[in-house]
Design an enzyme around this catalytic site. Structure first.
Site, PDB file in Angstrom:
ATOM      1  N   SER A 184      32.384  -2.698   7.904  1.00  0.00           N
ATOM      2  CA  SER A 184      32.529  -3.515   6.692  1.00  0.00           C
ATOM      3  C   SER A 184      34.007  -3.833   6.507  1.00  0.00           C
ATOM      4  CB  SER A 184      32.015  -2.702   5.502  1.00  0.00           C
ATOM      5  OG  SER A 184      32.388  -3.296   4.280  1.00  0.00           O
TER       6      SER A 184
ATOM      7  N   TYR B 102      30.480   4.241  -0.385  1.00  0.00           N
ATOM      8  CA  TYR B 102      30.313   3.218   0.658  1.00  0.00           C
ATOM      9  C   TYR B 102      31.612   3.056   1.449  1.00  0.00           C
ATOM     10  CZ  TYR B 102      29.090  -1.396   2.617  1.00  0.00           C
ATOM     11  OH  TYR B 102      28.828  -2.451   3.458  1.00  0.00           O
TER      12      TYR B 102
END
Ligand SMILES: NC(=O)c1ccc[n+]([C@@H]2O[C@H](COP(=O)([O-])OP(=O)(O)OC[C@H]3O[C@@H](n4cnc5c(N)ncnc54)[C@H](OP(=O)(O)O)[C@@H]3O)[C@@H](O)[C@H]2O)c1
Length: 249
Positions: free
Chosen positions: A141, A154
């Site tokens: 990400s 996350y």
């Protein structure tokens, strides 16, 4: 080797977690189009739909429903299967201020986003090393590089996933196994629906993307086929950012 052969996945089997929806679904389709037989993994019936779509398009696929936060289920996914390409795409996000995040929520994010890729890599890695052939692609990400906003679990999981990618790449490069990551930018999927539903946040994000649009799962297919195919045999430990220019801003 012809250009077609360089990017061909004919005769290869690929396991794609999170292949029922979003980016994983796009990648599962892409690998199938390149010739791989695909094992699509997720909890919901969406995996059956991806399988059906691939088969209708003339490809080969099976669907397996499994919860990746369940350690016992992971071994069953790989038992008696020769996996040439593992795409760790399943992921989840819990949004909220750090002080409000419960231990259970924190550990669930780490279990799905980091521990499942680690365990699956371990389960398929031995066979790949024995055959001296294998590709592992971890879906990282932009929050593998940036802090993000109120998504600490996350962010930590995606930073660590790049660390895992580099560590395994170093360890397994001599054994013929390449381990890389793809860091998608802002891609229109269920995962980012809350951001697009917030008009201010949507405008703020769009204003920073040089390409001027959200990405789509199809935007990731070229990177995934490259990293799964012989074309990337000398590429390992790399995180390929596919973000419409966000990181170069
Ligand atoms: N969209 C973006 O902008 C973006 C950007 C960077 C990185 N990513 C990453 O890309 C990956 C895919 O996300 P997406 O955007 O395509 O969103 P998505 O459509 O919500 O995909 C997430 C997938 O993960 C699966 N999954 C979640 N928890 C699971 C569990 N416990 N067991 C098995 N499967 C599970 C879901 O399937 P089931 O619900 O059927 O289990 C779903 O198919 C994630 O790793 C995400 O972090 C996305």
């Amino acid at each position: 080797m012809s250009l077609g052969t360089l990017f061909s996945l004919e005769g290869r089997s690929a396991l794609v977690t999170g292949g029922g929806t979003g980016i994983g679904r796009g990648i599962a389709h892409g690998l199938a189009r390149a010739g791989a037989s695909v094992i699509v993994v997720g909890r919901s019936a969406a995996v059956d739909q991806t399988r059906d779509e691939i088969e209708t398009a003339g490809g080969s696929a099976v669907a397996i429903r499994a919860d990746l936060s369940d350690r016992a289920a992971l071994a069953g996914l790989t038992r008696d299967r020769e996996i040439d390409v593992l795409v760790n795409c399943a992921g989840m996000i819990r949004r909220g201020p750090f002080l409000d995040v419960s231990d259970d929520d924190w550990h669930e994010v780490i279990a799905v986003n980091l521990d499942a890729p680690r365990r699956l890599s371990r389960l398929v890695g031995a066979g790949m090393l024995a055959r001296r052939r294998g590709k592992i692609i971890n879906i990282a990400s932009l929050l593998s590089f940036q802090g993000g906003r109120e998504v600490a679990g996350y962010t930590v999981s995606k930073h660590a996933l790049v660390g895992l990618t580099r560590a395994l790449a170093n360890e397994w490069a001599g054994g013929g196994v390449q381990v890389n990551a793809i860091a998608p930018g802002y891609i229109a999927t269920d995962n980012t629906a809350p951001l697009r539903a917030d008009a201010d946040r949507d405008a703020e994000i769009l204003s920073r993307i040089p390409s001027g649009r959200w990405g789509t799962p199809d935007d990731l297919v070229g990177a995934a086929v490259f990293l799964a195919s012989p074309a990337s045999d000398y590429v390992t430990g790399h995180t390929l950012v596919v973000d419409g220019g966000w990181m170069s801003r």
